[in-house]
Design an enzyme around this catalytic site. Structure first.
Site, PDB file in Angstrom:
ATOM      1  N   GLU A 239      -0.902   0.653 -18.606  1.00  0.00           N
ATOM      2  CA  GLU A 239      -0.272   1.703 -18.171  1.00  0.00           C
ATOM      3  C   GLU A 239      -0.480   2.164 -16.693  1.00  0.00           C
ATOM      4  O   GLU A 239      -1.217   1.285 -16.239  1.00  0.00           O
ATOM      5  CB  GLU A 239      -1.054   3.081 -19.165  1.00  0.00           C
TER       6      GLU A 239
ATOM      7  N   HIS B  80       1.307   3.279 -28.276  1.00  0.00           N
ATOM      8  CA  HIS B  80       0.240   3.381 -29.160  1.00  0.00           C
ATOM      9  C   HIS B  80       0.039   4.863 -29.771  1.00  0.00           C
ATOM     10  O   HIS B  80       0.887   5.661 -29.589  1.00  0.00           O
ATOM     11  CB  HIS B  80      -0.988   3.166 -28.235  1.00  0.00           C
TER      12      HIS B  80
END
Length: 301
Positions: A183, A109
């Protein structure tokens, strides 16, 4: 695809054994690499110039705009066998992997406020900064021009979904959320810097940075991350066999997929650096083989 050429430099660079250092050659090498990634396998073979004179002449005539004679010179000797000749088995490539791989384009990202300050950012949900949005658009342009993507899958966290949505818009595809791509849960260290977490729990932090089975307080170990990443990979390979997939995720999941593809130990998790909005590519074959085609590429930024 079999590529035969008399430039030793280009063969070694395209094979990944030599670096591309000349600034004018880097964009050309990136473009060639993207084209090569569209084939199941590309083999590069160096042909000494003395053995490549006919092809070299044709190439020079084409560049000079001269008419070309495409008929190759007749061989000086012809070997004839009257008995039936057995065909040589086709090599599956130097890795020995068989079948068409599921190719995973792994995009980290873009920038968030926590990444600017280099703070642990796991299950928290900071949005992309203006620079992060710009990084997402740059990645989207690159991947959109490349095309050939079957599906876009993203971590459920906002920063990954924002990045994925930018690329998906370029590809005219929807974004599918995959929980397995989330994550690491850093627990009580969420939002802390490396130094702050080390000062808070010095002994635990020391063990955590060298032992993948150790959990942060209230968090998730890297071994637990690997277990869910393996499940996610297996699920995607079963659903999209032989397809090109874009996975928009985070540092630890991407490192873990690269670690699995390379079949290396956990030191990769601690030593490999991944930039924001960087692109890596891993391939997983149906027979269990794997390969890595690209790591931490930021040439689009």
């Amino acid at each position: 695809m079999s590529v035969r050429m008399d430039s030793k430099l280009v063969v070694e660079q395209m094979s990944g054994r030599w670096q591309v250092k000349h600034p004018d050659m880097k964009p050309l090498a990136r473009q060639a690499g993207e084209l090569a990634a569209g084939f199941e396998r590309v083999d590069y073979t160096w042909i000494p110039r003395a053995e490549n004179s006919h092809a070299d002449r044709l190439a020079n005539e084409a560049m000079d705009g001269q008419p070309t004679n495409l008929t190759a010179p007749a061989p000086t000797t012809v070997a004839v066998k009257t008995e039936k000749q057995e065909s040589a088995p086709v090599s599956p490539g130097w890795t020995g992997a068989l079948g068409k791989p599921t190719r995973m384009l792994l995009l980290r990202h873009g920038q968030t406020a926590l990444s600017v300050e280099r703070r642990y950012s796991g299950r928290g949900n900071p949005e992309l900064t203006e620079l992060g949005l710009s990084q997402a658009r740059a990645a989207a342009k690159r991947i959109g021009e490349r095309g050939g993507i079957t599906a876009v899958l993203a971590s459920p966290l906002g920063r990954a979904r924002q990045t994925a949505e930018a690329v998906a818009a370029e590809l005219s595809l929807p974004v599918r959320v995959h929980e397995g791509l989330i994550e690491t849960d850093f627990g009580d260290w969420e939002g802390l810097t490396f130094g702050e977490a080390s000062a808070r729990d010095p002994e635990l932090h020391r063990r955590w940075i060298s032992d993948t089975s150790v959990r942060p307080p209230g968090g998730e170990s890297f071994d637990e991350v690997r277990a869910r990443i393996e499940r996610a990979r297996d699920d995607l390979m079963a659903e999209f066999p032989g397809a090109n997939l874009l996975l928009v995720s985070h540092v630890t999941p991407i490192k873990t997929l690269l670690q699995m593809a390379l079949d290396v130990g956990p030191s990769l998790l601690y030593r490999l650096h991944l930039d924001l909005a960087s692109l890596s590519i891993a391939e997983f074959y149906p027979d269990g083989g794997a390969s890595v085609r690209l790591v931490n590429d930021t040439s689009h930024l």
